[in-house]
Design a protein around this motif. Structure first.
Motif, PDB file in Angstrom:
ATOM      1  N   ASP A  49      21.702 -32.105  14.675  1.00  0.00           N
ATOM      2  CA  ASP A  49      22.191 -31.162  15.678  1.00  0.00           C
ATOM      3  C   ASP A  49      21.055 -30.681  16.589  1.00  0.00           C
ATOM      4  N   ALA A  50      19.876 -30.473  16.016  1.00  0.00           N
ATOM      5  CA  ALA A  50      18.720 -30.024  16.811  1.00  0.00           C
ATOM      6  C   ALA A  50      18.300 -31.099  17.809  1.00  0.00           C
ATOM      7  N   VAL A  51      18.252 -32.344  17.372  1.00  0.00           N
ATOM      8  CA  VAL A  51      17.880 -33.436  18.279  1.00  0.00           C
ATOM      9  C   VAL A  51      18.949 -33.623  19.353  1.00  0.00           C
ATOM     10  N   THR A  52      20.211 -33.469  18.973  1.00  0.00           N
ATOM     11  CA  THR A  52      21.294 -33.561  19.950  1.00  0.00           C
ATOM     12  C   THR A  52      21.151 -32.461  21.007  1.00  0.00           C
ATOM     13  N   ALA A  53      20.823 -31.250  20.584  1.00  0.00           N
ATOM     14  CA  ALA A  53      20.616 -30.146  21.537  1.00  0.00           C
ATOM     15  C   ALA A  53      19.426 -30.449  22.445  1.00  0.00           C
ATOM     16  N   GLU A 104      15.737 -40.918  35.390  1.00  0.00           N
ATOM     17  CA  GLU A 104      15.879 -40.262  34.093  1.00  0.00           C
ATOM     18  C   GLU A 104      14.638 -40.490  33.261  1.00  0.00           C
ATOM     19  N   PRO A 105      14.295 -39.502  32.434  1.00  0.00           N
ATOM     20  CA  PRO A 105      13.171 -39.707  31.521  1.00  0.00           C
ATOM     21  C   PRO A 105      13.617 -40.549  30.328  1.00  0.00           C
ATOM     22  N   ILE A 106      12.674 -41.141  29.671  1.00  0.00           N
ATOM     23  CA  ILE A 106      12.944 -41.834  28.413  1.00  0.00           C
ATOM     24  C   ILE A 106      12.434 -40.923  27.312  1.00  0.00           C
ATOM     25  N   LEU A 107      13.316 -40.546  26.411  1.00  0.00           N
ATOM     26  CA  LEU A 107      12.980 -39.614  25.338  1.00  0.00           C
ATOM     27  C   LEU A 107      12.892 -40.344  24.001  1.00  0.00           C
ATOM     28  N   ASN A 108      11.999 -39.886  23.155  1.00  0.00           N
ATOM     29  CA  ASN A 108      11.830 -40.434  21.809  1.00  0.00           C
ATOM     30  C   ASN A 108      11.616 -39.296  20.818  1.00  0.00           C
ATOM     31  N   PRO A 109      12.577 -38.373  20.708  1.00  0.00           N
ATOM     32  CA  PRO A 109      12.363 -37.196  19.879  1.00  0.00           C
ATOM     33  C   PRO A 109      12.421 -37.492  18.382  1.00  0.00           C
ATOM     34  N   SER A 110      11.667 -36.699  17.644  1.00  0.00           N
ATOM     35  CA  SER A 110      11.744 -36.725  16.183  1.00  0.00           C
ATOM     36  C   SER A 110      11.519 -35.305  15.683  1.00  0.00           C
ATOM     37  N   VAL A 111      12.006 -35.046  14.499  1.00  0.00           N
ATOM     38  CA  VAL A 111      11.848 -33.724  13.900  1.00  0.00           C
ATOM     39  C   VAL A 111      10.507 -33.691  13.180  1.00  0.00           C
ATOM     40  N   SER A 112       9.670 -32.708  13.523  1.00  0.00           N
ATOM     41  CA  SER A 112       8.380 -32.588  12.851  1.00  0.00           C
ATOM     42  C   SER A 112       8.379 -31.500  11.787  1.00  0.00           C
ATOM     43  N   ILE A 123      13.986 -25.609  14.016  1.00  0.00           N
ATOM     44  CA  ILE A 123      13.500 -26.982  13.905  1.00  0.00           C
ATOM     45  C   ILE A 123      12.553 -27.263  15.063  1.00  0.00           C
ATOM     46  N   ILE A 124      11.434 -27.878  14.738  1.00  0.00           N
ATOM     47  CA  ILE A 124      10.476 -28.282  15.757  1.00  0.00           C
ATOM     48  C   ILE A 124      10.714 -29.762  16.053  1.00  0.00           C
ATOM     49  N   VAL A 125      10.960 -30.046  17.320  1.00  0.00           N
ATOM     50  CA  VAL A 125      11.159 -31.427  17.775  1.00  0.00           C
ATOM     51  C   VAL A 125       9.917 -31.826  18.561  1.00  0.00           C
ATOM     52  N   GLY A 150       4.577 -40.729  33.722  1.00  0.00           N
ATOM     53  CA  GLY A 150       3.977 -41.381  32.567  1.00  0.00           C
ATOM     54  C   GLY A 150       4.420 -40.698  31.290  1.00  0.00           C
ATOM     55  N   ARG A 151       3.687 -40.976  30.230  1.00  0.00           N
ATOM     56  CA  ARG A 151       4.042 -40.449  28.918  1.00  0.00           C
ATOM     57  C   ARG A 151       3.371 -39.094  28.689  1.00  0.00           C
ATOM     58  N   ARG A 152       4.173 -38.158  28.170  1.00  0.00           N
ATOM     59  CA  ARG A 152       3.698 -36.792  27.928  1.00  0.00           C
ATOM     60  C   ARG A 152       4.194 -36.306  26.572  1.00  0.00           C
ATOM     61  N   LEU A 153       3.335 -35.606  25.873  1.00  0.00           N
ATOM     62  CA  LEU A 153       3.736 -34.965  24.629  1.00  0.00           C
ATOM     63  C   LEU A 153       4.609 -33.759  24.966  1.00  0.00           C
ATOM     64  N   ILE A 154       5.735 -33.633  24.256  1.00  0.00           N
ATOM     65  CA  ILE A 154       6.634 -32.497  24.417  1.00  0.00           C
ATOM     66  C   ILE A 154       6.904 -31.926  23.025  1.00  0.00           C
ATOM     67  N   ASN A 155       6.729 -30.635  22.887  1.00  0.00           N
ATOM     68  CA  ASN A 155       7.063 -29.931  21.646  1.00  0.00           C
ATOM     69  C   ASN A 155       8.146 -28.917  21.984  1.00  0.00           C
ATOM     70  N   ALA A 156       9.179 -28.871  21.158  1.00  0.00           N
ATOM     71  CA  ALA A 156      10.286 -27.951  21.423  1.00  0.00           C
ATOM     72  C   ALA A 156      10.695 -27.219  20.155  1.00  0.00           C
ATOM     73  N   ILE A 157      11.061 -25.955  20.328  1.00  0.00           N
ATOM     74  CA  ILE A 157      11.633 -25.167  19.246  1.00  0.00           C
ATOM     75  C   ILE A 157      13.136 -25.145  19.465  1.00  0.00           C
ATOM     76  N   VAL A 158      13.877 -25.583  18.456  1.00  0.00           N
ATOM     77  CA  VAL A 158      15.335 -25.605  18.540  1.00  0.00           C
ATOM     78  C   VAL A 158      15.847 -24.704  17.416  1.00  0.00           C
ATOM     79  N   GLU A 159      16.678 -23.732  17.790  1.00  0.00           N
ATOM     80  CA  GLU A 159      17.120 -22.745  16.812  1.00  0.00           C
ATOM     81  C   GLU A 159      18.639 -22.685  16.703  1.00  0.00           C
ATOM     82  N   LYS A 160      19.089 -22.434  15.480  1.00  0.00           N
ATOM     83  CA  LYS A 160      20.515 -22.253  15.238  1.00  0.00           C
ATOM     84  C   LYS A 160      20.919 -20.889  15.771  1.00  0.00           C
ATOM     85  N   GLN A 161      21.971 -20.859  16.558  1.00  0.00           N
ATOM     86  CA  GLN A 161      22.447 -19.632  17.187  1.00  0.00           C
ATOM     87  C   GLN A 161      23.471 -18.938  16.287  1.00  0.00           C
TER      88      GLN A 161
END
Length: 179
Positions: A49-53, A104-112, A123-125, A150-161
């Motif tokens: 659900d976090a990656v989907t968000a 469009e960007p190309i995303l490759n998210p994973s849960v860390s 959850i940190i993505v 180009g390629r960039r590191l992205i860190n995201a905080i995803v929280e349950k509401q």
């Protein structure tokens, strides 16, 4: 890309050997356990659900970027707090400067990480997003107004509401070449 991890619940049954049990009616097959079922664990579901968000937030941002619509109601579907503010401000700046975004960007998210571990609410993505084909153009003449992506590191905080949904509450996009 984060693939959903499936927890498989296996059912076992003892093999029937020898003649049928005298208490079993003849002509009837022996009773069989229910077939195995597939289900997500609470943790796996939260991660999915976090990656989907996270993906949904970027999808809505890409759509709004085609016209630099900083007021798009879709921006709040998967983003809240600082993340939503940053998305809106970025789009407003583009609108003010006469820019639109194409591609469009190309995303490759994973849960860390996921906290707490047994029933995540935060959850940190981590992602290595590629903006090579997602660039800014001048709205008035269509000319490229951006340096190549180009390629960039992205860190995201995803929280349950409170309503059970997952939203990105904050994110950081690092410089080109950081991943």
């Amino acid at each position: 890309m984060l693939g959903a991890v499936l927890a498989v619940t296996a059912c076992s049954s003892d093999a029937v050997s020898g003649p049928p049990d005298a208490t079993q009616p003849t002509g009837q097959p022996p009773s069989i356990s229910a077939p195995p079922t597939t289900s997500f664990s609470v943790v796996d579901k939260a991660k999915q659900d976090a990656v989907t968000a996270y993906r949904g937030m970027w999808q809505d941002f890409v759509a709004a970027g085609t016209t630099s619509d900083w007021q798009s109601p879709k921006l709040g579907r998967y983003a809240t707090g600082v993340a939503l503010t940053n998305l809106s401000r970025g789009l407003y700046a583009d609108h003010y400067n006469g820019l639109v975004t194409k591609g469009e960007p190309i995303l490759n998210p994973s849960v860390s990480s996921a906290e707490p571990a047994n029933d995540p609410k935060k959850i940190i993505v981590t992602d290595c997003g590629d903006s090579t084909r997602w660039l800014k153009y001048r709205a008035d003449n269509g000319q490229l107004a951006d340096t190549p992506g180009g390629r960039r590191l992205i860190n995201a905080i995803v929280e349950k509401q409170a309503d059970g949904s997952w939203k990105v509450s904050d994110f950081g996009v690092h410089d080109l070449g950081t991943c």
